[in-house]
Design a protein around this motif. Structure first.
Motif, short mmCIF file in Angstrom:
data_model
loop_
_atom_site.label_atom_id
_atom_site.label_comp_id
_atom_site.label_asym_id
_atom_site.label_seq_id
_atom_site.Cartn_x
_atom_site.Cartn_y
_atom_site.Cartn_z
N MET A 98 31.54 53.17 -27.89
CA MET A 98 30.47 52.19 -28.06
C MET A 98 29.95 52.20 -29.51
O MET A 98 29.74 51.15 -30.11
N ILE A 99 29.78 53.39 -30.07
CA ILE A 99 29.30 53.50 -31.45
C ILE A 99 30.31 52.87 -32.40
O ILE A 99 29.96 52.09 -33.28
N ARG A 100 31.57 53.21 -32.22
CA ARG A 100 32.61 52.64 -33.08
C ARG A 100 32.69 51.12 -32.94
O ARG A 100 32.86 50.41 -33.92
N TYR A 121 32.86 54.67 -39.95
CA TYR A 121 32.85 56.00 -39.33
C TYR A 121 34.22 56.63 -39.44
O TYR A 121 35.21 56.07 -38.98
N LEU A 122 34.27 57.81 -40.05
CA LEU A 122 35.54 58.54 -40.21
C LEU A 122 35.70 59.63 -39.16
O LEU A 122 36.82 59.95 -38.76
N GLU A 123 34.57 60.20 -38.72
CA GLU A 123 34.59 61.28 -37.72
C GLU A 123 33.29 61.24 -36.93
O GLU A 123 32.22 61.11 -37.52
N VAL A 152 29.26 64.30 -38.06
CA VAL A 152 29.54 62.88 -38.22
C VAL A 152 29.81 62.65 -39.71
O VAL A 152 29.06 63.13 -40.57
N VAL A 153 30.89 61.92 -39.99
CA VAL A 153 31.26 61.60 -41.37
C VAL A 153 31.43 60.09 -41.48
O VAL A 153 32.12 59.48 -40.66
N VAL A 154 30.80 59.50 -42.50
CA VAL A 154 30.94 58.07 -42.76
C VAL A 154 31.27 57.86 -44.23
O VAL A 154 31.01 58.73 -45.07
N SER A 155 31.83 56.69 -44.53
CA SER A 155 32.02 56.30 -45.92
C SER A 155 31.40 54.93 -46.13
O SER A 155 31.32 54.12 -45.19
N VAL A 205 23.42 58.49 -39.95
CA VAL A 205 24.36 59.57 -39.66
C VAL A 205 23.71 60.60 -38.72
O VAL A 205 24.30 61.00 -37.72
N ALA A 206 22.49 61.02 -39.04
CA ALA A 206 21.80 62.00 -38.21
C ALA A 206 21.53 61.44 -36.81
O ALA A 206 21.71 62.15 -35.81
#
Length: 138
Positions: free
Chosen positions: A12-14, A29-31, A37-40, A66-67
């Motif tokens: 759902m988030i993706r 979102y990368l992870e 959680v990792v984003v670019s 991210v948090a």
């Protein structure tokens, strides 16, 4: 709280990643896991303040998103999270390239969580560090 990753929640988030503020600034979102959680975000003119550097509010907003996503994934279906404090320090100016933000837990409890979000530029140097406190709403 959640010992297993709720794959439906992550899906759902993706799926919604292109919407809202994150989508507006181009967050990818990368992870996504309960522990990280990792984003670019590609730096473009829409993220710069008049001096040509990334606006401080952008760093704060990235840290908050991210948090919040990380905290929600960890909490799973046991409630919702809301940000109650965001303290972000700006350490280095970024004018171009890609920002990468990595959120990791500092504390996760029954009523609140604290997440650290480090944002780096293409060179791997830290541009900003945020600390976001979340309230767990049951």
């Amino acid at each position: 709280m959640s010992e297993t990753v709720d794959n439906e929640f992550i899906t759902m988030i993706r799926a919604g990643a292109g919407a809202g503020f994150g989508g507006g600034i181009g967050m990818e979102y990368l992870e996504i896991t309960p522990d990280r959680v990792v984003v670019s975000v590609a730096v473009g003119p829409h993220l710069l303040q008049p001096y040509g550097i990334v606006h401080g509010g952008v760093y704060c907003a990235i840290a908050e998103e991210v948090a919040s996503v990380a905290g929600a994934v960890w909490l799973g279906g046991e409630g919702k999270v809301v940000g109650v404090n965001n303290s972000t320090d700006f350490l280095r100016a970024v004018t171009e390239g890609t920002l990468t933000a990595t959120g990791t837990p500092v504390h996760r409890g029954r009523t609140q969580q604290l997440w650290r979000v480090e944002i780096t530029g293409d060179d791997g140097r830290t541009a900003a560090v945020g600390q976001v406190r979340l309230a767990n709403l049951q």
